[in-house]
Design an enzyme around this catalytic site. Structure first.
Site, PDB file in Angstrom:
ATOM      1  N   ASP A 170     -11.779 -12.939  -1.611  1.00 12.54           N
ATOM      2  CA  ASP A 170     -10.388 -13.306  -1.882  1.00 12.54           C
ATOM      3  C   ASP A 170     -10.316 -14.802  -2.167  1.00 12.54           C
ATOM      4  OD1 ASP A 170      -7.696 -13.584  -2.119  1.00 12.54           O
ATOM      5  OD2 ASP A 170      -7.188 -12.767  -0.156  1.00 12.54           O
ATOM      6  N   CYS A 197      -2.307 -15.559  -6.960  1.00 12.21           N
ATOM      7  CA  CYS A 197      -3.489 -14.767  -6.594  1.00 12.21           C
ATOM      8  C   CYS A 197      -4.067 -14.011  -7.782  1.00 12.21           C
ATOM      9  CB  CYS A 197      -3.134 -13.796  -5.466  1.00 12.21           C
ATOM     10  SG  CYS A 197      -1.842 -12.600  -5.876  1.00 12.21           S
ATOM     11  N   HIS A 225      -0.405  -8.617  -3.457  1.00 12.79           N
ATOM     12  CA  HIS A 225      -1.559  -9.517  -3.486  1.00 12.79           C
ATOM     13  C   HIS A 225      -2.647  -8.918  -4.373  1.00 12.79           C
ATOM     14  CE1 HIS A 225      -3.835 -12.905  -2.096  1.00 12.79           C
ATOM     15  NE2 HIS A 225      -4.811 -12.154  -1.590  1.00 12.79           N
TER      16      HIS A 225
END
Length: 680
Positions: free
Chosen positions: A486, A426, A470
């Protein structure tokens, strides 16, 4: 011999006595070993084992006591080993370990009752000191158990021939249980005072959770940890799994290698803590009220749901970049309540300082990224369209999600990630998207926090661990303010709706920090894990987080508008009154000085001593009557009759006691009428 003198120069113990006493003291030492090994260097467990074994051989006559040279060597060498183990003399764990060593070494020189008494008392101190390092439910119960064993050692020490090992522990456990109500009273009523001073608890205290900076590999390392970050409980409806974005911090400054919150290396810039107003929920939007119980992370930032609209905590502060920070590092379990909204009103404007920070870029590096971003922006022309174009690029170009993508080195590492290997975590996707947006003058920043969590369905609370770490993106538009994007959602959509394990391949699933409560564990193990986790959660929620506000609320609910000081005052008066009544009853039962038939005996003795002061104080009335036979025969006869009636009234057959009491009263009346001239 007084007790103080006895303890100061107590007699030598015989070998059988020593064996019984040392056995109990060794049990106490073994009770100390388990928590010490779990929290401090493991080699400390060998110290009491060696010293206890040596003393045992000495008692049995096989070895000689250690000489002064051996004792001094141990006294100097063991603290040096503590320092060599990495313990810091400025932290509490160093002194807890030092006291543990002192208890163990004292076993080597035990010769009198005083030495054994001192070992037992020092064991109490070490047990209490363990709670300075960890106040979890396991260690608290363990300290209670260890305290009862140490108390049993004291009981057995003062009665080495008169009480068994099991009997001593049974009596000590009863004493500990009797103290529990008083402990609960103090817990509820005693005022919560702020600490006078603080010092580090652990020498190498590990900071858990997210750090104040991010490199592309830092989060991938974090998600391999199963460390608990916090637990959250929702009142009423709860958000969907994909909406659980727990925001911890924003990273705006990029130096080509690492992302930081601010250009300076200060964890929290003063520019961020200027008391901005909280966001306002849009009319009719969904609201979520929740309570968070935080674990110690030794960092000042906490994670909250996005779009926070309210919170209750005197220790927290809202920052300009839409996040909650603590005024100090989280050194102990604590908690707060908060409210979040699905949508909030858009901020009116972006400050010049924040805009400049959200546009900062290194002067050089990643030329292909800059060229591609400029080409796309020339085609789309708007901020949100540009973000959508980047997201489409991630979704359609064969990117893969991996915890082990390898290292992207050099100033052009992001170019290699985007146009060559296309494998990352991520943080890689968030970093690349922010750089592309900034390269075309769109304010953007990296947001780090946690995504999702694991629900305990039976108890309706969420457990968030380090493996849920994250990173995502926020970009600024004049129409909508900060908008979340995202990239992980298009590369690994299972990460949003499930857990990290769902987004990884079979070859990397073992890297996700899975625990006993995961679906991969056997059913009975999952149930056992969640029952223990719930016990820890309730302990942390109702005991460790019980602060002055909770105390005031509880007392107000129970007793109206009483302050803790008022409660302590009245509770203290009640305790004094109850103690006075109890003590009076004890005096009455033991001595009977003012009520009952012992009072008549006391008055008779005073009457006799008034006329014959030479009567021995250690003799009874019957012996006094014998002594007075030649000096005052009439008085002696009355005194003997009175003594006999008193004894019969107290200890005679129950069916005759009433008649004996009547005769004793008459005898006392005749005895009182005796004049000095009649007594001779």
């Amino acid at each position: 011999m007084t007790e103080a003198r006895f303890l100061r120069s107590g007699p030598q113990l015989t070998a059988p006595q020593w064996q019984r006493v040392l056995m109990m003291l060794l049990v106490v030492q073994l009770m100390l070993i388990l928590p010490i090994v779990l929290m401090l260097p493991g080699w400390l467990a060998a110290v009491p084992l060696l010293t206890g074994a040596w003393q045992w051989q000495v008692i049995r006559g096989r070895w000689h006591p250690p000489g002064r040279a051996v004792r001094w060597t141990l006294v100097l060498a063991l603290p040096a080993l503590l320092l060599g183990s990495g313990l810091n003399p400025g932290a509490l764990d160093f002194y807890v370990a030092l006291s543990f060593i002192g208890v163990a070494l004292k076993l080597l020189e035990m010769q009198t009752y005083r030495d054994a008494w001192l070992v037992s008392m020092l064991a109490f101190f070490v047990l209490a000191a363990l709670l300075l390092l960890d106040q979890g439910i396991f260690y608290t119960l363990y300290v209670f158990l260890g305290g009862s064993v140490a108390l049993a050692a004291l009981l057995r020490l003062h009665a080495p021939n008169g009480i068994s090992l099991a009997g001593a522990w049974r009596n000590s456990a009863r004493a500990v249980l009797m103290a529990v109500p008083f402990m609960l009273l103090l817990f509820v009523a005693f005022p919560r005072l702020p600490p006078i001073w603080q010092m580090p608890t652990m020498s190498d205290q590990a900071r858990t959770g997210l750090s104040d900076s991010m490199s592309t590999g830092s989060i991938s390392e974090l998600v391999e940890s199963n460390e608990l970050i916090f637990r959250a409980r929702f009142d009423g409806d709860r958000p969907s799994q994909s909406a659980l974005y727990w925001r911890a911090m924003t990273l705006t400054h990029f130096d080509g290698e690492r992302w930081r919150q601010w250009p300076s290396r200060s964890p929290l810039s003063d520019q961020l803590l200027q008391r901005p107003e909280l966001p306002v929920a849009q009319p009719g939007t969904e609201l979520w009220n929740y309570e968070v119980v935080l674990s110690p992370t030794w960092q000042p930032w906490v994670a909250t749901l996005e779009n926070l609209t309210g919170y209750q905590s005197a220790d927290a502060q809202w920052a300009r970049d839409n996040r909650l920070v603590w005024r100090e590092q989280l050194r102990r379990p604590t908690g707060f309540t908060a409210q979040a909204a699905a949508r909030v009103e858009n901020p009116s404007e972006l400050s010049e300082q924040t805009r400049d920070a959200a546009l900062q870029l290194p002067e050089e590096g990643n030329p292909r990224l800059r060229e591609q971003a400029a080409e796309w922006f020339a085609d789309v022309g708007r901020e949100l369209d540009m973000a959508d174009r980047i997201m489409r690029f991630f979704a359609e170009s064969g990117f893969s999600y991996s915890l082990r993508p390898g290292v992207y080195e050099g100033p052009d590492g992001i170019d290699e990630f985007l146009f060559s290997r296309q494998t990352g975590f991520c943080a890689h996707y968030a970093e690349a998207m922010v750089l592309m947006l900034r390269s075309v003058d769109i304010p953007a920043r990296v947001v780090t926090g946690y995504l999702g969590g694991q629900w305990n369905e039976d108890n309706n609370y969420l457990v968030v661990r380090a493996r849920e770490a994250h990173a995502w993106v926020e970009l600024w538009t004049e129409e909508q303010g900060w908008v979340r994007y995202d990239p992980t959602a298009v590369v690994a959509p299972d990460r949003l709706t499930g857990s990290l394990s769902d987004a990884l391949g079979d070859d990397e699933e073992s890297l996700s920090g899975a625990g006993w409560g995961d679906a991969s564990a056997p059913g009975w193990l999952q149930r056992l894990y969640w029952q223990w986790d719930n016990a820890q959660y309730q302990w942390q929620r109702w005991v460790l987080n019980f602060d002055a506000d909770d105390q005031a609320s509880l007392l107000d609910r129970w007793f109206g508008h009483w302050s803790p000081i008022d409660f302590v005052r009245y509770a203290g008066l009640l305790v004094i009154a109850l103690f006075s009544i109890w003590y009076g009853i004890q005096l009455f039962q033991r001595y009977g000085k003012f009520w009952g038939w012992s009072r008549f005996e006391l008055l008779a003795r005073r009457h006799c001593r008034r006329h014959w002061p030479d009567l021995p104080a250690n003799e009874g009335l019957t012996l006094w009557a014998d002594r007075l036979e030649g000096r005052a025969p009439d008085f002696a006869a009355e005194l003997r009759e009175f003594a006999a009636d008193c004894l019969a009234a107290q200890y005679g057959p129950p069916e005759h006691q009433a008649e004996c009491r009547r005769r004793a009263r008459k005898s006392w009346q005749r005895l009182r009428r005796q004049k000095a001239s009649d007594t001779g």
